[in-house]
Design a protein around this motif. Structure first.
Motif, PDB file in Angstrom:
ATOM      1  N   LYS A   4       0.797  -1.224   0.000  1.00  0.00           N
ATOM      2  CA  LYS A   4       0.000   0.000   0.000  1.00  0.00           C
ATOM      3  C   LYS A   4       0.835   1.282   0.000  1.00  0.00           C
ATOM      4  O   LYS A   4       0.327   2.342  -0.374  1.00  0.00           O
ATOM      5  CB  LYS A   4      -0.977   0.008   1.171  1.00  0.00           C
ATOM      6  N   HIS A   5       2.114   1.195   0.394  1.00  0.00           N
ATOM      7  CA  HIS A   5       2.949   2.397   0.426  1.00  0.00           C
ATOM      8  C   HIS A   5       3.947   2.470  -0.738  1.00  0.00           C
ATOM      9  O   HIS A   5       4.689   3.447  -0.854  1.00  0.00           O
ATOM     10  CB  HIS A   5       3.704   2.483   1.751  1.00  0.00           C
ATOM     11  N   ILE A   6       3.971   1.449  -1.583  1.00  0.00           N
ATOM     12  CA  ILE A   6       4.887   1.467  -2.741  1.00  0.00           C
ATOM     13  C   ILE A   6       4.507   2.604  -3.677  1.00  0.00           C
ATOM     14  O   ILE A   6       3.337   2.814  -3.983  1.00  0.00           O
ATOM     15  CB  ILE A   6       4.834   0.123  -3.495  1.00  0.00           C
ATOM     16  N   THR A   7       5.508   3.352  -4.141  1.00  0.00           N
ATOM     17  CA  THR A   7       5.245   4.479  -5.041  1.00  0.00           C
ATOM     18  C   THR A   7       5.533   4.102  -6.497  1.00  0.00           C
ATOM     19  O   THR A   7       6.251   3.128  -6.776  1.00  0.00           O
ATOM     20  CB  THR A   7       6.125   5.691  -4.685  1.00  0.00           C
ATOM     21  N   LEU A   8       4.996   4.897  -7.410  1.00  0.00           N
ATOM     22  CA  LEU A   8       5.266   4.690  -8.832  1.00  0.00           C
ATOM     23  C   LEU A   8       6.741   4.886  -9.125  1.00  0.00           C
ATOM     24  O   LEU A   8       7.321   4.182  -9.954  1.00  0.00           O
ATOM     25  CB  LEU A   8       4.417   5.650  -9.675  1.00  0.00           C
ATOM     26  N   ARG A   9       7.381   5.827  -8.425  1.00  0.00           N
ATOM     27  CA  ARG A   9       8.821   6.037  -8.618  1.00  0.00           C
ATOM     28  C   ARG A   9       9.603   4.766  -8.295  1.00  0.00           C
ATOM     29  O   ARG A   9      10.496   4.358  -9.041  1.00  0.00           O
ATOM     30  CB  ARG A   9       9.313   7.190  -7.744  1.00  0.00           C
ATOM     31  N   GLU A  10       9.238   4.124  -7.187  1.00  0.00           N
ATOM     32  CA  GLU A  10       9.924   2.889  -6.800  1.00  0.00           C
ATOM     33  C   GLU A  10       9.675   1.780  -7.806  1.00  0.00           C
ATOM     34  O   GLU A  10      10.592   1.013  -8.135  1.00  0.00           O
ATOM     35  CB  GLU A  10       9.440   2.453  -5.412  1.00  0.00           C
ATOM     36  N   LEU A  11       8.465   1.686  -8.308  1.00  0.00           N
ATOM     37  CA  LEU A  11       8.149   0.651  -9.298  1.00  0.00           C
ATOM     38  C   LEU A  11       8.931   0.861 -10.585  1.00  0.00           C
ATOM     39  O   LEU A  11       9.518  -0.075 -11.133  1.00  0.00           O
ATOM     40  CB  LEU A  11       6.649   0.653  -9.586  1.00  0.00           C
ATOM     41  N   TYR A  54      17.968   6.398  -7.682  1.00  0.00           N
ATOM     42  CA  TYR A  54      18.466   5.969  -6.371  1.00  0.00           C
ATOM     43  C   TYR A  54      19.968   5.633  -6.441  1.00  0.00           C
ATOM     44  O   TYR A  54      20.368   4.504  -6.163  1.00  0.00           O
ATOM     45  CB  TYR A  54      17.679   4.749  -5.886  1.00  0.00           C
ATOM     46  N   PRO A  55      20.804   6.612  -6.793  1.00  0.00           N
ATOM     47  CA  PRO A  55      22.237   6.310  -6.917  1.00  0.00           C
ATOM     48  C   PRO A  55      22.863   5.873  -5.595  1.00  0.00           C
ATOM     49  O   PRO A  55      23.812   5.084  -5.575  1.00  0.00           O
ATOM     50  CB  PRO A  55      22.837   7.637  -7.397  1.00  0.00           C
ATOM     51  N   GLU A  56      22.314   6.370  -4.478  1.00  0.00           N
ATOM     52  CA  GLU A  56      22.868   6.027  -3.164  1.00  0.00           C
ATOM     53  C   GLU A  56      22.656   4.555  -2.836  1.00  0.00           C
ATOM     54  O   GLU A  56      23.339   3.997  -1.963  1.00  0.00           O
ATOM     55  CB  GLU A  56      22.228   6.912  -2.080  1.00  0.00           C
ATOM     56  N   ASN A  57      21.739   3.893  -3.513  1.00  0.00           N
ATOM     57  CA  ASN A  57      21.476   2.465  -3.295  1.00  0.00           C
ATOM     58  C   ASN A  57      22.134   1.592  -4.359  1.00  0.00           C
ATOM     59  O   ASN A  57      21.738   0.438  -4.537  1.00  0.00           O
ATOM     60  CB  ASN A  57      19.969   2.197  -3.280  1.00  0.00           C
ATOM     61  N   ASN A  58      23.074   2.170  -5.091  1.00  0.00           N
ATOM     62  CA  ASN A  58      23.750   1.452  -6.171  1.00  0.00           C
ATOM     63  C   ASN A  58      22.751   0.941  -7.201  1.00  0.00           C
ATOM     64  O   ASN A  58      22.906  -0.139  -7.769  1.00  0.00           O
ATOM     65  CB  ASN A  58      24.578   0.286  -5.613  1.00  0.00           C
ATOM     66  N   ASN A  59      21.702   1.737  -7.434  1.00  0.00           N
ATOM     67  CA  ASN A  59      20.666   1.433  -8.424  1.00  0.00           C
ATOM     68  C   ASN A  59      20.877   2.370  -9.606  1.00  0.00           C
ATOM     69  O   ASN A  59      20.724   3.578  -9.479  1.00  0.00           O
ATOM     70  CB  ASN A  59      19.281   1.642  -7.803  1.00  0.00           C
ATOM     71  N   ARG A  60      21.209   1.817 -10.763  1.00  0.00           N
ATOM     72  CA  ARG A  60      21.545   2.637 -11.920  1.00  0.00           C
ATOM     73  C   ARG A  60      20.312   3.128 -12.680  1.00  0.00           C
ATOM     74  O   ARG A  60      20.435   3.956 -13.586  1.00  0.00           O
ATOM     75  CB  ARG A  60      22.431   1.851 -12.884  1.00  0.00           C
ATOM     76  N   ARG A  61      19.128   2.633 -12.365  1.00  0.00           N
ATOM     77  CA  ARG A  61      17.943   2.851 -13.198  1.00  0.00           C
ATOM     78  C   ARG A  61      17.383   4.268 -13.124  1.00  0.00           C
ATOM     79  O   ARG A  61      17.424   4.927 -12.091  1.00  0.00           O
ATOM     80  CB  ARG A  61      16.833   1.885 -12.776  1.00  0.00           C
ATOM     81  N   GLY A  62      16.824   4.692 -14.281  1.00  0.00           N
ATOM     82  CA  GLY A  62      15.989   5.875 -14.304  1.00  0.00           C
ATOM     83  C   GLY A  62      14.567   5.449 -14.011  1.00  0.00           C
ATOM     84  O   GLY A  62      14.328   4.412 -13.388  1.00  0.00           O
ATOM     85  N   LEU A  63      13.604   6.230 -14.476  1.00  0.00           N
ATOM     86  CA  LEU A  63      12.206   5.865 -14.326  1.00  0.00           C
ATOM     87  C   LEU A  63      11.779   5.102 -15.574  1.00  0.00           C
ATOM     88  O   LEU A  63      11.487   5.694 -16.611  1.00  0.00           O
ATOM     89  CB  LEU A  63      11.342   7.114 -14.119  1.00  0.00           C
TER      90      LEU A  63
END
Length: 429
Positions: free
Chosen positions: A134-141, A336-345
């Motif tokens: 219920k708290h997951i955001t579109l940005r996170e997806l 999320y560069p701080e999480n070593n996540n290279r992805r854009g949206l």
């Protein structure tokens, strides 16, 4: 007065470049070396075909708004009957994610109909009562930072001990079974509800780290239809593909009477029991009637190039403003560069520190800029845009022929070697 003068100058001198349409020219017209490119690309392609990385492929590269390389190699299959042509239509697989639902989501975002940081459950009601969702955001997806599991094999729901369940699949179409997966295979229209239920019930990790998941992409078309009050496919055609002049981009190409050849993908020995051609390779998309946000889109290299050029030109192409420049910038940035996540949206991005890696370790080519973006597809497709170097790279193949077990395209990093060639060509006299 001064501001007015600046505006007039920008219209007169900047707009012709911004509104540009792709045109064909030579590598030399943009400072590249034809002989170097031809020799290197031909060598890579021919050796790849000999090593059975794929039976055939095509490559389109545009720089500075000019298509400076567009060539076909090999055949549709290893029997060497049908040569690959420049206007062949390919199953784009996961490239669908950034050419299908993503532009629609971008437009709905800039219209204020979607909020990247509002819980996705605001738009997808079944998640409102799911504690882990219920708290997951579109940005996170979109950035694959939600904790959703990567994949669900929905084919398991329509088969039992290798046999097809008749309550979900019929050999003839009817009012309740109008979703065609292949010739003689029709899926129950309401099967998508079963797909949604399984996604809604799927487990979510408590750890918010990068983990690529295609599940939300199955939901996006439904969200788009709810917000636009139009069918998903009509919205894409009217808002993007037709105005771009991308006539072949779309779903279900076998229903459209194109004169272009459609390249086959894999021999499906599990479900369809035939060579898949003209219908989506991905089983999950197939079970939804071939129209999905995770796969199902088909198109030519040229039509893909028009779409990517529009993004490269900050949302402008063919005398039309498709998206706002700030929207393109927002979606193509690392989230999320701080999480070593290279992805854009939605968009894939280079590995962090990619420019320091070898050709074997890099993704994509080590010379692409950190601002570049694109996506790859399971069937052997790959599209990438580099705004700093003003370059588009489109590679289409059917590497899954005759089977998905063939991984030579990855093992030899073929697409990355090809892409790097066009950066090296700028340093060749």
């Amino acid at each position: 007065m001064f501001k007015s003068l600046l505006f007039i100058i920008s219209v007169l001198f900047i707009s012709p470049l911004v509104w540009a349409q792709l045109e064909y020219d030579t590598p030399e017209s943009v400072g590249l070396n034809t002989d170097f490119i031809q020799t290197k690309v031909d060598s890579i392609m021919q050796s790849s075909i000999k090593e059975y990385a794929f039976p055939g492929a095509q490559l389109l590269v545009a720089k500075n708004g000019k298509i400076i390389f567009h060539k076909a190699f090999g055949y549709h299959t290893y029997d060497s009957i049908n040569k690959v042509n420049l206007n062949d239509i390919y199953d784009l697989a996961s490239v669908t994610k950034i050419v299908g639902p993503l532009p629609a989501l971008m437009k709905l975002y800039e219209e204020g109909k979607l909020d990247l940081d509002k819980p996705f459950s605001h738009y997808w009601k079944p998640w409102k009562h799911k504690k882990d969702k219920k708290h997951i955001t579109l940005r996170e997806l979109l950035a694959h930072q939600s904790g959703m599991k990567p994949y669900i094999i929905f084919l398991n729901s329509v088969t039992k001990k290798g046999k097809i369940k008749n309550r979900f699949v019929k050999t003839e179409t009817s009012k309740r079974f109008s979703n065609k997966m292949y010739d003689g295979i029709f899926i129950k229209n309401r099967f998508k509800n079963k797909v949604f239920r399984q996604i809604n019930r799927s487990k979510v990790s408590n750890e918010k780290v990068y983990n690529y998941s295609g599940l939300a992409s199955l939901i996006y078309p439904e969200i788009i239809e709810n917000l636009t009050q139009q069918s998903y496919t009509e919205y894409l055609q009217n808002e993007f593909y037709k105005p771009l002049g991308s006539e072949t981009l779309g779903y279900l190409p076998s229903n459209k009477n194109f004169k272009n050849n459609i390249v086959p993908t894999e021999y499906d020995s599990i479900f369809r029991k035939t060579l898949v051609k003209g219908w989506v390779h991905d089983e999950n998309a197939g079970l939804l009637g071939g129209i999905s946000g995770n796969a199902g889109l088909f198109g030519t290299a040229l039509d893909l190039a028009k779409y990517m050029q529009m993004l490269l030109q900050k949302g402008q192409y063919n005398n039309k403003q498709f998206l706002k420049p700030e929207t393109v910038d927002t979606f193509t940035q690392i989230q999320y560069p701080e999480n070593n996540n290279r992805r854009g949206l939605g968009f894939d991005k280079p590995l962090q520190g990619n420019d320091t890696l070898s050709l074997k370790a890099a993704y994509p080519a080590p010379s692409v800029s950190p601002q570049s973006f694109g996506h790859s597809g399971f069937t052997g497709t790959f599209i990438w845009a580099d705004p700093v170097n003003d370059m588009i790279f489109i590679f289409l193949s059917n590497r899954v022929y005759p089977t998905r077990e063939n991984r030579n395209i990855y093992d030899h990093n073929i697409r990355i070697h090809l892409q790097q060639t066009f950066y090296e060509a700028t340093r060749t006299e």
